[in-house]
Design a protein around this motif. Structure first.
Motif, PDB file in Angstrom:
ATOM      1  N   ARG A  52       0.837  -1.216   0.000  1.00 48.36           N
ATOM      2  CA  ARG A  52       0.000   0.000   0.000  1.00 48.36           C
ATOM      3  C   ARG A  52       0.867   1.259   0.000  1.00 48.36           C
ATOM      4  O   ARG A  52       0.539   2.252  -0.658  1.00 48.36           O
ATOM      5  N   LYS A 151      -2.854   7.066   1.416  1.00 49.81           N
ATOM      6  CA  LYS A 151      -2.671   7.241   2.866  1.00 49.81           C
ATOM      7  C   LYS A 151      -1.735   8.418   3.139  1.00 49.81           C
ATOM      8  O   LYS A 151      -0.557   8.235   3.432  1.00 49.81           O
ATOM      9  N   GLU A 183     -16.272   5.814   6.434  1.00 48.12           N
ATOM     10  CA  GLU A 183     -15.419   5.011   7.324  1.00 48.12           C
ATOM     11  C   GLU A 183     -15.235   5.762   8.632  1.00 48.12           C
ATOM     12  O   GLU A 183     -15.740   6.874   8.795  1.00 48.12           O
ATOM     13  N   SER A 186     -10.124   6.788  11.664  1.00 46.83           N
ATOM     14  CA  SER A 186      -8.839   6.102  11.445  1.00 46.83           C
ATOM     15  C   SER A 186      -9.048   4.593  11.346  1.00 46.83           C
ATOM     16  O   SER A 186      -8.223   3.806  11.789  1.00 46.83           O
ATOM     17  N   ASN A 188     -11.821   1.338   9.271  1.00 48.71           N
ATOM     18  CA  ASN A 188     -12.940   0.977   8.395  1.00 48.71           C
ATOM     19  C   ASN A 188     -14.135   0.566   9.254  1.00 48.71           C
ATOM     20  O   ASN A 188     -13.961   0.057  10.365  1.00 48.71           O
ATOM     21  N   LEU A 207     -10.058   4.566   2.704  1.00 45.84           N
ATOM     22  CA  LEU A 207      -8.740   3.938   2.704  1.00 45.84           C
ATOM     23  C   LEU A 207      -8.915   2.422   2.562  1.00 45.84           C
ATOM     24  O   LEU A 207      -9.812   1.840   3.179  1.00 45.84           O
ATOM     25  N   GLY A 209      -8.116  -0.502   3.780  1.00 45.55           N
ATOM     26  CA  GLY A 209      -7.489  -0.998   5.008  1.00 45.55           C
ATOM     27  C   GLY A 209      -6.829  -2.364   4.812  1.00 45.55           C
ATOM     28  O   GLY A 209      -7.412  -3.266   4.211  1.00 45.55           O
ATOM     29  N   ILE A 210      -5.647  -2.470   5.356  1.00 37.95           N
ATOM     30  CA  ILE A 210      -4.928  -3.748   5.296  1.00 37.95           C
ATOM     31  C   ILE A 210      -5.627  -4.749   6.225  1.00 37.95           C
ATOM     32  O   ILE A 210      -5.758  -5.930   5.908  1.00 37.95           O
ATOM     33  N   ARG A 212      -8.816  -4.609   6.969  1.00 38.65           N
ATOM     34  CA  ARG A 212     -10.080  -4.912   6.263  1.00 38.65           C
ATOM     35  C   ARG A 212      -9.877  -6.079   5.299  1.00 38.65           C
ATOM     36  O   ARG A 212     -10.654  -7.041   5.306  1.00 38.65           O
ATOM     37  N   ALA A 247      -5.098  -1.394  11.811  1.00 38.74           N
ATOM     38  CA  ALA A 247      -3.881  -2.120  12.187  1.00 38.74           C
ATOM     39  C   ALA A 247      -3.639  -2.096  13.696  1.00 38.74           C
ATOM     40  O   ALA A 247      -3.102  -3.044  14.253  1.00 38.74           O
TER      41      ALA A 247
HETATM   42  N1  PMP Z   1      -9.468   4.196   7.242  1.00 34.61           N
HETATM   43  C1  PMP Z   1      -8.733   5.253   7.652  1.00 34.61           C
HETATM   44  C2  PMP Z   1      -9.220   6.627   7.329  1.00 34.61           C
HETATM   45  C3  PMP Z   1      -7.540   5.055   8.377  1.00 34.61           C
HETATM   46  O1  PMP Z   1      -6.815   6.102   8.771  1.00 34.61           O
HETATM   47  C4  PMP Z   1      -7.145   3.728   8.696  1.00 34.61           C
HETATM   48  C5  PMP Z   1      -5.900   3.458   9.489  1.00 34.61           C
HETATM   49  N2  PMP Z   1      -4.821   4.200   9.158  1.00 34.61           N
HETATM   50  C6  PMP Z   1      -7.937   2.665   8.249  1.00 34.61           C
HETATM   51  C7  PMP Z   1      -9.087   2.929   7.518  1.00 34.61           C
HETATM   52  C8  PMP Z   1      -7.565   1.236   8.538  1.00 34.61           C
HETATM   53  O2  PMP Z   1      -6.490   0.828   7.751  1.00 34.61           O
HETATM   54  P1  PMP Z   1      -5.507  -0.332   8.240  1.00 34.61           P
HETATM   55  O3  PMP Z   1      -6.362  -1.515   8.510  1.00 34.61           O
HETATM   56  O4  PMP Z   1      -4.601  -0.525   7.097  1.00 34.61           O
HETATM   57  O5  PMP Z   1      -4.841   0.186   9.475  1.00 34.61           O
END
Ligand code: PMP
Length: 287
Positions: A52, A151, A183, A186, A188, A207, A209-210, A212, A247
């Motif tokens: 990503r 991101k 979302e 920070s 999903n 975003l 999400g990893i 997700r 994460a």
């Molecule tokens: N959406 C947003 C707006 C975020 O900031 C984040 C985390 N940084 C996520 C979703 C979740 O992403 P991840 O599972 O990759 O942390």
């Protein structure tokens, strides 16, 4: 304990890590970031975060700054130097410092990106007390820019969203655009109706999400039904369960939306099961 951090090829004491006032990350939020969780001294889903990161940089026409192998090495070195058992590694890459302020991107041959990584210890990530009681969220209008799939470090609105939630005694905010939840600030967002897990499908609006991606994969493997579609706040309030993924929180139940209990108002069984599966499965591939 003070940290050893990484800055542009060097491991230095956090008080010695200095970045120029002309850095485009500082002046223009011209930078991208990743947060990778660490459990038992190992990285969760490093590969997904590295992929990503490369995509975010490519979308912003930033030149690759560090190879994936070198990045893994830096992550591991920081874990070792700081004796990190549980927590996160924060990574940020900006377009660097052209030693002046100008809207036009600097020539990447002349200005090298700024690469920063540091550790954040959090011994309560796996046994997070919030997972037992669940989170309360409020809804707010989504006022971010249109490329939320990248991101970037432009986190002012998400930060304001968390402050709005705090002012109302809630834990976080879910953002709403055209009547539909995009979302969390920070994370999903998901709801569960019956045995169907519902979450917005991927687009530039959210975003990717990893966590997700991993959770939906594990849900599929466990023969759970996933529907990728938009949903409203009213639907969330009427759902049987709700949760978020990220994460650093993994899978975290949501028990109230705008003051209305979701389901019975306590964390539900499907979110709890997904959290357990996510932790178990992702630890198997931690590196
Ligand atoms: N959406 C947003 C707006 C975020 O900031 C984040 C985390 N940084 C996520 C979703 C979740 O992403 P991840 O599972 O990759 O942390």
């Amino acid at each position: 304990m003070t940290r050893i951090v990484y800055l542009n090829g060097e491991y230095v004491h956090e008080s010695e890590a200095k970045v120029s006032i002309f850095d485009r990350g500082f002046l223009m939020a011209d930078g991208v970031y990743e947060v990778t969780s660490v459990i038992g001294g190992k990285l969760i889903d490093f590969n997904g975060h590295a992929i990503r990161l490369a995509r975010s940089m490519n979308e912003l026409m930033m030149q690759p700054a560090i190879t994936k192998d070198a990045l893994l090495e830096v992550h591991r070195e920081l874990i070792a130097l700081n004796d990190l058992q549980e927590g996160m590694i924060y990574l940020q890459i900006t377009r660097g410092s052209p030693n002046d302020r100008d809207f036009v991107f600097p020539d990447p041959e002349k200005v090298k990106p700024t690469v920063v990584l540091f550790t954040q210890s959090n011994p309560n990530m796996v046994y997070n007390p919030k997972a037992k009681v669940g989170m309360k969220v409020i809804s707010i209008s989504d006022e971010r820019w249109g490329r939320r799939d990248i991101k970037t470090v432009q986190l002012l609105y998400p930060s304001m969203g968390k402050m709005m939630a705090k002012a109302e005694g809630a834990d976080d905010a879910w953002m709403v655009e055209d009547g539909m939840v995009t979302e969390g600030t920070s994370n999903n967002a998901y709801i569960i109706k019956g045995d169907v897990i519902i979450t917005r499908k991927l687009s530039n609006d959210i975003l990717h999400g990893i966590t997700r991606a991993a959770v939906l994969r594990f849900a599929g493997e466990a023969k759970m039904t996933v529907e990728e579609r938009n949903f409203t706040i009213a639907e969330a309030q009427d759902a049987d369960e709700a949760f978020i993924t990220s994460a650093s929180t993994f899978v975290m139940p949501v028990v109230s939306v705008d003051g209305v209990d979701v389901g019975t108002g306590i964390p539900g069984p499907i979110a709890a099961r997904l959290r357990a599966i996510y932790l178990e499965e992702s630890l198997k591939t931690a590196i």
